[in-house]
Enzyme design. Structure first.
Site, short mmCIF file in Angstrom:
data_model
loop_
_atom_site.label_atom_id
_atom_site.label_comp_id
_atom_site.label_asym_id
_atom_site.label_seq_id
_atom_site.Cartn_x
_atom_site.Cartn_y
_atom_site.Cartn_z
N GLU A 78 0.85 -1.21 0.00
CA GLU A 78 0.00 0.00 0.00
C GLU A 78 0.88 1.25 0.00
OE1 GLU A 78 -3.37 -0.19 2.63
OE2 GLU A 78 -3.64 1.98 2.56
N LYS A 257 -8.29 -1.33 10.77
CA LYS A 257 -7.55 -1.68 9.55
C LYS A 257 -6.35 -0.75 9.39
CE LYS A 257 -6.57 -1.86 4.95
NZ LYS A 257 -5.71 -0.96 4.17
N ASP A 273 3.76 -14.39 11.66
CA ASP A 273 2.49 -14.80 11.07
C ASP A 273 1.47 -13.66 11.22
OD1 ASP A 273 -0.03 -15.90 10.66
OD2 ASP A 273 0.40 -17.77 11.71
N HIS A 370 -2.58 10.85 -0.15
CA HIS A 370 -2.32 9.60 -0.88
C HIS A 370 -2.05 9.83 -2.35
CE1 HIS A 370 -4.41 6.52 1.98
NE2 HIS A 370 -3.53 7.28 2.58
C1 MEV Z 1 -6.36 2.93 4.63
O1 MEV Z 1 -5.59 1.81 4.28
C2 MEV Z 1 -6.49 3.05 6.13
C3 MEV Z 1 -7.45 4.14 6.63
O2 MEV Z 1 -8.73 3.94 6.06
C4 MEV Z 1 -7.50 4.00 8.13
C5 MEV Z 1 -8.57 4.85 8.78
O3 MEV Z 1 -9.58 5.20 8.14
O4 MEV Z 1 -8.41 5.12 10.00
C6 MEV Z 1 -6.99 5.51 6.21
#
Ligand code: MEV
Length: 416
Positions: A78, A257, A273, A370
């Site tokens: 990413e 995430k 792992d 990004h």
């Molecule tokens: C993207 O990989 C992760 C985010 O969505 C985390 C978040 O929203 O806190 C930017």
């Protein structure tokens, strides 16, 4: 079923490669890519081995944990993850850095018994603790050489038909999956003999609440100011975002995430792992029945303070850590000396990653930061070479809709 795949695992490497190439009608260049990626080490690591799949590895800078600076190798596909982690680390380093502590480092596993006689099993285990621990510790000659061995057994009633006998093991510097599974199978056999019960399974649990790390860090609100918002406003919006992750599963999953973007990337770089860590963190996030964000942010005077407790079931030694050639190099880059230190640094990266994501979300939005990296990967995915990037990127940035077609059009013009 096509018989050419029978006993695929018994074929030599070249036979497997030829079969795949013929089946998928790969051309010479594709064949070459597969073959060039192959390594002797990996052939022995997994079954039906074909090639090594390369992912980018980069370094997170600026991270300070317990007053010590760290460089953290991260493996991720990413584009924005490493930049964001370094950013969050810098903000936290401008405070006092991340404070981290390992709360415990124990691995648990379960022998699930199909029985309605919870009391009988419970009494038996209470009366035979020492013997059960001996059965576990003697299940493999070298258990006590590599670990500190079994600690205790406890019994839980799952429902009217199932009982779980939980074994807790101190696996030392190893993640300990093989070790505890060997011990559990021995305990299961012993229980079957002693109690004449039906054993449903014996396996470690990835609900790793015996391997928790707590991290916290703060940022002076001033450091969060943007052109249009005061630092205090940004801090308050981060606190709001953190609250939403406590009350809404839709947001909690994304919040976590983001944390796992950092944690997984470091876990992979260190040969561990990542599925075990993912499963541990997400189940821990839902431990009280509601799935929540694992970190929380609050304001204390003029400081934004973040706290997070997560399971980190990793190992410093053993398993793939000693087989994958880059792991010892990555451990050296990071400068960690034992599993406790590694657990703390990885969790700290998760907190830094979270801070950077929340800050971006509540200020400019995630896309702006990004965009540059995404444009780069869009350009490369559509055939732009490294030499062409400096010419293509500024043009893409000017476009309202930078997409694959646009890249191809710009490349055509450039190559004319
Ligand atoms: C993207 O990989 C992760 C985010 O969505 C985390 C978040 O929203 O806190 C930017």
């Amino acid at each position: 079923m096509n018989q050419q795949w029978d006993h695929f695992y018994k074929k030599t490497y070249q036979e497997r490669l030829q079969l795949i190439v013929a089946n998928a009608k790969l051309d010479a260049a594709q064949f070459q890519k597969l073959q060039a990626g192959a390594s002797g080490v990996s052939t022995n690591l997994i079954e039906n081995y074909l090639t090594d799949y390369a992912l980018p590895e980069g370094i997170v800078t600026n991270l300070v944990v317990n007053d010590q600076p760290y460089l953290v190798p991260m493996v991720t596909e990413e584009p924005s993850v490493i930049a964001a982690a370094s950013n969050g680390s810098k903000l936290l380093a401008d405070g006092k850095g991340v404070s981290a502590a390992v709360l415990d480092r124990l691995v648990t596993g379960q022998v699930v018994i199909k029985t309605s006689q919870f009391e009988k099993v419970n009494r038996f285990i209470q009366q035979h603790q020492a013997e059960a621990i001996e059965v576990a510790n003697k299940s493999h000659q070298r258990i006590l050489q590599y670990s500190r061995g079994a600690r205790e057994l406890a019994v839980r009633q799952l429902d009217s038909s199932f009982v779980s006998v939980d074994l807790t093991v101190d696996t030392g510097e190893a993640m300990g999956a093989n070790l505890i599974n060997t011990m559990l199978e021995a305990v299961a056999n012993w229980l079957r003999e002693q109690l004449h019960v039906e054993i449903t399974m014996a396996i470690l649990s990835n609900f790793a609440d015996g391997s928790l790390v707590r991290v916290s860090g703060c940022v002076n609100s001033d450091k969060l100011a943007t052109q249009t918002m005061t630092g205090r406003q940004v801090a308050q919006r981060i606190v709001d975002a953190s609250r939403v992750a406590q009350i809404d599963i839709h947001r909690a999953a994304t919040h976590n995430k983001g944390i796992m973007n950092g944690i997984d990337a470091a876990v992979i770089a260190l040969g561990n792992d990542s599925r075990a860590v993912e499963s541990a963190v997400h189940s821990f996030a839902a431990r009280d029945g509601s799935y929540r964000g694992v970190s929380q942010w609050r304001i204390d005077h003029d400081q934004l303070v973040g706290e997070m407790t997560v399971p980190m079931p990793i190992g410093f030694l053993g398993g793939a850590t000693k087989v994958l050639p880059l792991v010892s190099v990555n451990q050296a880059i990071m400068g960690v000396k034992n599993v406790h230190e590694e657990m703390m640094v990885i969790a700290a990266v998760g907190l830094a990653q979270n801070l950077a994501a929340l800050k971006a979300l509540v200020t400019d939005g995630i896309q702006r930061g990004h965009m540059n990296l995404q444009l780069k990967s869009l350009a490369m995915a559509n055939g732009t070479t490294e030499a062409e990037l400096p010419k293509i990127l500024p043009q893409l940035r000017q476009l309202k809709q930078p997409d694959s077609l646009a890249v191809k059009r710009l490349l055509n013009q450039l190559r004319k």
